[in-house]
Design a protein around this motif. Structure first.
Motif, mmCIF file in Angstrom:
data_model
loop_
_atom_site.group_PDB
_atom_site.id
_atom_site.type_symbol
_atom_site.label_atom_id
_atom_site.label_comp_id
_atom_site.label_asym_id
_atom_site.label_seq_id
_atom_site.Cartn_x
_atom_site.Cartn_y
_atom_site.Cartn_z
ATOM 1 N N ALA A 173 18.735 8.594 -3.618
ATOM 2 C CA ALA A 173 17.431 8.158 -2.604
ATOM 3 C C ALA A 173 16.565 7.505 -3.496
ATOM 4 C CB ALA A 173 17.081 9.208 -1.356
ATOM 5 N N VAL A 174 15.906 6.546 -2.702
ATOM 6 C CA VAL A 174 15.802 5.312 -3.137
ATOM 7 C C VAL A 174 14.024 5.025 -2.080
ATOM 8 C CG1 VAL A 174 14.612 2.868 -3.099
ATOM 9 C CG2 VAL A 174 17.302 3.644 -3.984
ATOM 10 N N ILE A 175 12.869 4.907 -2.250
ATOM 11 C CA ILE A 175 11.525 4.920 -1.394
ATOM 12 C C ILE A 175 11.088 3.395 -2.015
ATOM 13 C CG2 ILE A 175 9.599 6.242 -0.865
ATOM 14 C CD1 ILE A 175 10.310 8.681 -1.190
ATOM 15 N N THR A 176 11.037 2.878 -1.734
ATOM 16 C CA THR A 176 10.733 1.389 -1.949
ATOM 17 C C THR A 176 9.637 1.096 -2.290
ATOM 18 O OG1 THR A 176 10.936 0.880 -0.331
ATOM 19 C CG2 THR A 176 12.173 0.219 -1.221
ATOM 20 N N ASN A 177 8.342 1.786 -1.219
ATOM 21 C CA ASN A 177 6.899 1.909 -1.104
ATOM 22 C C ASN A 177 6.377 3.059 -0.006
ATOM 23 O OD1 ASN A 177 6.850 0.216 0.848
ATOM 24 N ND2 ASN A 177 7.393 -1.051 -0.449
ATOM 25 N N ILE A 178 5.495 2.903 0.487
ATOM 26 C CA ILE A 178 4.798 3.399 1.691
ATOM 27 C C ILE A 178 3.529 3.494 1.688
ATOM 28 C CG2 ILE A 178 4.128 5.601 2.747
ATOM 29 C CD1 ILE A 178 6.263 7.193 1.156
ATOM 30 N N SER A 179 3.245 2.603 2.677
ATOM 31 C CA SER A 179 2.125 1.997 2.953
ATOM 32 C C SER A 179 2.135 2.146 5.239
ATOM 33 C CB SER A 179 2.177 0.729 3.456
ATOM 34 O OG SER A 179 2.937 -0.203 4.192
ATOM 35 N N GLU A 180 0.537 1.987 5.539
ATOM 36 C CA GLU A 180 1.033 2.590 6.864
ATOM 37 C C GLU A 180 1.252 1.424 8.122
ATOM 38 O OE1 GLU A 180 -3.549 2.530 7.671
ATOM 39 O OE2 GLU A 180 -4.418 4.555 6.285
ATOM 40 N N ASP A 181 2.010 2.570 8.515
ATOM 41 C CA ASP A 181 2.719 1.751 9.317
ATOM 42 C C ASP A 181 3.325 2.756 10.607
ATOM 43 O OD1 ASP A 181 4.927 -0.389 10.771
ATOM 44 O OD2 ASP A 181 6.038 -0.387 9.367
ATOM 45 N N HIS A 182 4.018 2.690 12.082
ATOM 46 C CA HIS A 182 4.463 2.899 13.241
ATOM 47 C C HIS A 182 3.300 4.101 13.525
ATOM 48 C CE1 HIS A 182 8.008 0.758 13.214
ATOM 49 N NE2 HIS A 182 7.858 1.499 11.730
ATOM 50 N N LEU A 183 1.768 4.004 13.499
ATOM 51 C CA LEU A 183 1.202 5.368 13.136
ATOM 52 C C LEU A 183 1.308 6.099 15.001
ATOM 53 C CD1 LEU A 183 -1.974 4.712 10.507
ATOM 54 C CD2 LEU A 183 0.651 5.831 9.884
ATOM 55 N N ASP A 184 1.504 5.178 15.570
ATOM 56 C CA ASP A 184 1.313 5.600 16.921
ATOM 57 C C ASP A 184 2.343 6.416 17.464
ATOM 58 O OD1 ASP A 184 3.272 2.990 16.150
ATOM 59 O OD2 ASP A 184 3.698 2.558 17.651
ATOM 60 N N LEU A 210 16.296 10.400 -7.305
ATOM 61 C CA LEU A 210 15.460 9.736 -6.516
ATOM 62 C C LEU A 210 14.701 8.755 -7.643
ATOM 63 C CD1 LEU A 210 13.819 9.310 -3.974
ATOM 64 C CD2 LEU A 210 11.391 11.224 -5.385
ATOM 65 N N VAL A 211 14.738 7.778 -6.803
ATOM 66 C CA VAL A 211 14.658 6.309 -7.520
ATOM 67 C C VAL A 211 12.993 5.805 -6.578
ATOM 68 C CG1 VAL A 211 15.425 3.635 -7.850
ATOM 69 C CG2 VAL A 211 16.478 5.424 -8.329
ATOM 70 N N TYR A 212 11.942 5.360 -7.729
ATOM 71 C CA TYR A 212 11.110 5.484 -6.609
ATOM 72 C C TYR A 212 10.362 4.018 -6.705
ATOM 73 C CZ TYR A 212 8.822 8.224 -9.216
ATOM 74 O OH TYR A 212 8.285 8.975 -10.947
ATOM 75 N N ASP A 213 8.957 3.578 -6.443
ATOM 76 C CA ASP A 213 8.149 3.097 -7.612
ATOM 77 C C ASP A 213 7.346 3.194 -7.377
ATOM 78 O OD1 ASP A 213 6.202 0.965 -7.860
ATOM 79 O OD2 ASP A 213 5.875 -0.028 -5.285
#
Length: 444
Positions: A173-184, A210-213
């Protein structure tokens, strides 16, 4: 008695699931509230699958054993709520199709960079492995499981697709980054969206990765507070890592178990800090799947970029026009502005998804000479950026926005379309928006 599979949404993922469901012996019914495209009707008819469009006939839906819902349909729709009350299992295409393949799966998610990282990972793997590319990208995963024999899959996964998984488990699994999106879609609660992204690892075991930033504070905080079973492979451009991928003297350095790899950043085909991170993630995956070092290096140096992502369109009178229509949130636009090296005329706007534009202020002060708002509602943009630039204008068509940019930009400057918003007010989707931009630039 055959099990009944009902599919809500007759698009790429819906029709792919219908074909796979029919192949696996389900009684299949496809229902779409909108119109189904002619090419999809043809596939459904060829496979003798019953379908309806422009309506949802509840009597034909509520008797399902399992429902595959298109990721575009929110969970809060009355019909979906009713299915859940009736204890009907509602899943995503990814969940449904994964049960019918023994392939090794790489799942890639994140607020930004997931398309580039998915395409780049596929590019690194394809010379040595039999690999399919699916999810949010290309032909549907279900259709490929039904019709092809890939031993490996790279899947680009949105939070909406991950919301519909129960047992799905990628090997990497890769998580590139997490920032605010689709909050609606997440009750305007960032923590709900974060939890949705981390569903990618929820069924992983100690044998998975798990590969992650590791520079992403949101990801780091979640990992500190929640137990993850998978083996963690971090990547960072800010610090050295004992295990993982990091920068050392302008080289990407990978150390995973006993394996090592070094590659100069200057040899990467893609420019920009965010693309260094995308390359690190893809290299980590390729290493875990035992791709040769020489192949990894070569593939990272000859990869062609993604359309609509910082795509250089044309230079006119020494002004560079750049199409970044895929930047549908603030974080993606942050990367785009950060990579600008000369004064920039910035075209921004569209459907706001609960964006906080204030975090762009320092970059706008430093890089942006003029702002052209392109959207049906620009009030929030005007409120945040009024006074930060000398010129802020409103337009309501792409042609008008590009003509305005042409007037404002001087030699040696950039015109950047990086909307930070969804596109559905004036365009079909971000691709349509990007194509219209390129068309308007070519007409100048």
């Amino acid at each position: 008695m055959r099990k009944r599979l009902v599919i809500l949404g007759g698009g790429e993922s819906g029709v792919g699931t219908a074909v796979l469901g029919k192949q696996k012996g389900f009684d299949v019914f496809v229902s779409d509230k909108g119109a189904i495209k002619p090419q999809y009707k043809e596939v459904l008819n060829d496979n003798e699958i019953e379908w309806e469009e422009l309506q949802h006939t509840e009597a034909k839906i509520l008797n399902a054993d399992v429902v595959m819902k298109s990721p575009g349909i929110p969970d809060k729709v009355a019909l979906v709520e009713q299915l859940k009350v009736n204890n009907v299992e509602v899943v995503s295409e990814i969940e449904f199709a994964a049960k019918y393949t023994k392939s090794t799966i790489v799942g890639i998610t994140g607020s930004n960079g997931k398309t580039t990282t998915s395409l780049l990972t596929y590019h690194l793997l394809k010379d040595e492995l039999n690999v399919g590319l699916a999810g949010n990208i290309g032909d549907s995963f279900a259709l490929q499981v039904a019709s092809q024999t890939h031993q490996n899959f790279v899947l680009e996964l949105s939070s909406f697709q991950l919301d519909g998984i129960r047992t799905f488990k990628p090997y990497v699994a890769v998580i590139t980054n997490i920032s605010e999106d689709h909050l609606d879609r997440y009750d305007y609660k960032f923590e709900n969206y974060i939890a949705s992204k981390f569903r990618i690892t929820m069924n992983q075991t100690e044998k998975d990765y798990l590969v992650y930033d590791a520079d992403d504070k949101v990801i780091e905080k979640y990992l500190k507070e929640n137990k993850i079973k998978a083996s963690l492979i971090p990547f960072s451009i800010e610090r050295k890592l004992e295990q993982g991928v990091y920068i050392d003297n302008n080289n990407i350095k990978l150390t995973i178990k006993e394996q090592t790899l070094t590659m100069p950043i200057k040899d990467l085909a893609l420019e920009g800090k965010h693309n260094v991170k995308n390359a690190m993630a893809a290299a980590a995956v390729a290493n875990l799947l035992k791709i040769r070092k020489s192949t990894i290096r070569e593939s990272l140096s000859n990869f062609q970029g993604v359309e609509h992502r910082l795509e250089k369109v044309l230079k006119i009178q020494n002004v560079q026009y750049i199409n970044d229509s895929k930047a549908t949130n603030v974080n993606a636009t942050f990367y785009a502005l950060d990579s600008m090296q000369v004064p920039t005329v910035w075209i921004v706007g569209g459907v706001d998804k609960g964006n906080d534009y204030a975090e762009l202020l320092p970059l706008v002060n430093e890089k942006v000479k003029a702002i052209i708002c392109l959207g049906s509602d620009n009030e929030k943009l005007k409120y945040v950026f009024n006074g930060t630039v000398d010129v802020l204008v409103e337009t309501d068509s792409m042609e008008e926005a590009v003509k305005m940019a042409y007037k404002i930009a001087d030699k040696g400057e950039n015109v950047l379309l990086s909307p930070a918003c969804a596109s559905f007010d004036l365009f079909d989707n971000y691709e349509d928006r990007g194509r219209q931009f390129k068309e308007a630039v070519r007409k100048l």
